[in-house]
Write a protein that holds these residues in place. Structure first.
Motif, PDB file in Angstrom:
ATOM      1  N   ALA A 149      14.493 -20.882   1.796  1.00  0.00           N
ATOM      2  CA  ALA A 149      13.792 -19.605   1.961  1.00  0.00           C
ATOM      3  C   ALA A 149      14.557 -18.469   1.290  1.00  0.00           C
ATOM      4  CB  ALA A 149      13.599 -19.309   3.448  1.00  0.00           C
ATOM      5  N   ALA A 150      15.890 -18.460   1.459  1.00  0.00           N
ATOM      6  CA  ALA A 150      16.721 -17.419   0.847  1.00  0.00           C
ATOM      7  C   ALA A 150      16.639 -17.480  -0.682  1.00  0.00           C
ATOM      8  CB  ALA A 150      18.163 -17.569   1.308  1.00  0.00           C
ATOM      9  N   LEU A 151      16.654 -18.699  -1.238  1.00  0.00           N
ATOM     10  CA  LEU A 151      16.575 -18.864  -2.691  1.00  0.00           C
ATOM     11  C   LEU A 151      15.220 -18.418  -3.235  1.00  0.00           C
ATOM     12  CD1 LEU A 151      18.375 -22.312  -3.159  1.00  0.00           C
ATOM     13  CD2 LEU A 151      19.230 -20.059  -3.806  1.00  0.00           C
ATOM     14  N   VAL A 152      14.145 -18.732  -2.503  1.00  0.00           N
ATOM     15  CA  VAL A 152      12.795 -18.320  -2.920  1.00  0.00           C
ATOM     16  C   VAL A 152      12.690 -16.802  -2.942  1.00  0.00           C
ATOM     17  CG1 VAL A 152      10.364 -18.273  -2.231  1.00  0.00           C
ATOM     18  CG2 VAL A 152      11.627 -20.432  -2.185  1.00  0.00           C
ATOM     19  N   ALA A 210      15.171 -14.635  -3.175  1.00  0.00           N
ATOM     20  CA  ALA A 210      16.039 -14.128  -4.238  1.00  0.00           C
ATOM     21  C   ALA A 210      15.364 -14.266  -5.601  1.00  0.00           C
ATOM     22  CB  ALA A 210      17.371 -14.871  -4.222  1.00  0.00           C
ATOM     23  N   PHE A 211      14.687 -15.416  -5.812  1.00  0.00           N
ATOM     24  CA  PHE A 211      13.972 -15.638  -7.084  1.00  0.00           C
ATOM     25  C   PHE A 211      12.869 -14.601  -7.259  1.00  0.00           C
ATOM     26  CE2 PHE A 211      10.307 -17.591  -9.240  1.00  0.00           C
ATOM     27  CZ  PHE A 211      10.860 -17.802 -10.493  1.00  0.00           C
ATOM     28  N   LEU A 212      12.105 -14.345  -6.194  1.00  0.00           N
ATOM     29  CA  LEU A 212      11.034 -13.353  -6.257  1.00  0.00           C
ATOM     30  C   LEU A 212      11.588 -11.955  -6.552  1.00  0.00           C
ATOM     31  CD1 LEU A 212       8.772 -14.451  -3.250  1.00  0.00           C
ATOM     32  CD2 LEU A 212       8.212 -14.591  -5.678  1.00  0.00           C
ATOM     33  N   GLN A 213      12.727 -11.649  -5.957  1.00  0.00           N
ATOM     34  CA  GLN A 213      13.331 -10.334  -6.178  1.00  0.00           C
ATOM     35  C   GLN A 213      13.776 -10.171  -7.631  1.00  0.00           C
ATOM     36  OE1 GLN A 213      16.288 -10.630  -3.081  1.00  0.00           O
ATOM     37  NE2 GLN A 213      15.150  -9.273  -1.724  1.00  0.00           N
ATOM     38  N   ILE A 214      14.420 -11.189  -8.174  1.00  0.00           N
ATOM     39  CA  ILE A 214      14.866 -11.135  -9.577  1.00  0.00           C
ATOM     40  C   ILE A 214      13.665 -11.040 -10.507  1.00  0.00           C
ATOM     41  CG2 ILE A 214      16.025 -12.432 -11.408  1.00  0.00           C
ATOM     42  CD1 ILE A 214      17.877 -13.569  -9.194  1.00  0.00           C
ATOM     43  N   LEU A 215      12.624 -11.807 -10.176  1.00  0.00           N
ATOM     44  CA  LEU A 215      11.385 -11.765 -10.957  1.00  0.00           C
ATOM     45  C   LEU A 215      10.784 -10.361 -10.925  1.00  0.00           C
ATOM     46  CD1 LEU A 215       9.966 -14.065 -12.509  1.00  0.00           C
ATOM     47  CD2 LEU A 215       8.414 -14.304 -10.557  1.00  0.00           C
TER      48      LEU A 215
END
Length: 240
Positions: free
Chosen positions: A211-214, A216-221
């Motif tokens: 969940a944390a990685l997802v 983080a990915f959305l935030q970077i995106l």
């Protein structure tokens, strides 16, 4: 001047991203509330420091909720100032999350100590507590299939014979089954509630990481899309 071509696609992608991000903020608020309620009711944890994690989660959720709303407005209105502010705030959120992750790792044993102390207080207060409190403790032990904090011997002070436990410790719960059960370990759960909670956390930690990685990915995106849209909006201004 409205963005055209590929930038229009980026605009809608950023708007869609922010909608998903907004939902993530709502989810974090809900998770924080559930964890807070679980700590103070299901696990009967009274230590104020145990509230730090769920309150932080709720706080991050509220901030994400408003930042995502800000990003949606900026993308839809094609406001360079709003999109820039959104990208900066999102970057600060990522930095805060990294700091929280580091602190969480440094103080990872604190929660274990809080649970241990709270379970000890739960056992000490059981005999002279309200029926509601006793029912909560019994449900905890039956639900987690555990007895005491570390094992059944934690309940030695439960009765004058020093070898009895609450009936909720029994493998097969019947009235009076806990009488003298410490002397007959086969009748009660051999696992303490502290170990049961730690086992639960270890089983589910991978989902927390995913969940944390997802997120983080959305935030970077979101930051990437914001920068692209900012460039497109600025180019439109320069053409004008």
């Amino acid at each position: 001047m409205a963005v055209e071509g590929g930038m229009k696609c980026v605009k809608y992608l950023l708007f869609f991203f922010n909608f998903i991000f907004w939902l993530c903020g709502l989810a974090l608020i809900a998770v924080g509330v559930v964890v807070q309620v679980s700590f103070h009711k299901s696990f009967l944890i009274r230590d104020a420091s145990a509230s730090a994690a769920p309150i932080f989660i709720i706080g991050v959720g509220v901030v994400i909720f408003f930042i995502a709303f800000f990003g949606c407005c900026g993308a839809w209105k094609e406001s360079y100032c709003m999109v820039t502010t959104f990208a900066i705030l999102l970057s600060l959120i990522i930095i805060a999350e990294i700091a929280a992750a580091v602190l969480g790792y440094v103080y990872r044993n604190k929660l274990s100590d809080v649970v241990q102390n709270s379970l000890g207080q739960m056992i000490n207060n059981y005999k002279n507590s309200s029926a509601e409190f006793k029912d909560a403790v019994d449900k905890l032990q039956q639900g987690w299939k555990c007895c005491g904090s570390n094992n059944a011997s934690d309940w030695k002070g439960f009765d004058t014979d020093q070898i009895s436990v609450p009936d909720s410790c029994c493998l097969n719960v019947t009235k009076g089954c806990g009488k003298g059960a410490i002397a007959n370990p086969s009748k009660v759960y051999d696992k303490g509630c502290h170990d049961a909670l730690e086992a639960f956390m270890k089983r589910n930690i991978q989902w927390v990481i995913v969940a944390a990685l997802v997120i983080a990915f959305l935030q970077i995106l979101g930051i990437v899309f914001s920068c692209l849209l900012m460039r497109g909006i600025r180019s439109g201004y320069e053409v004008m």
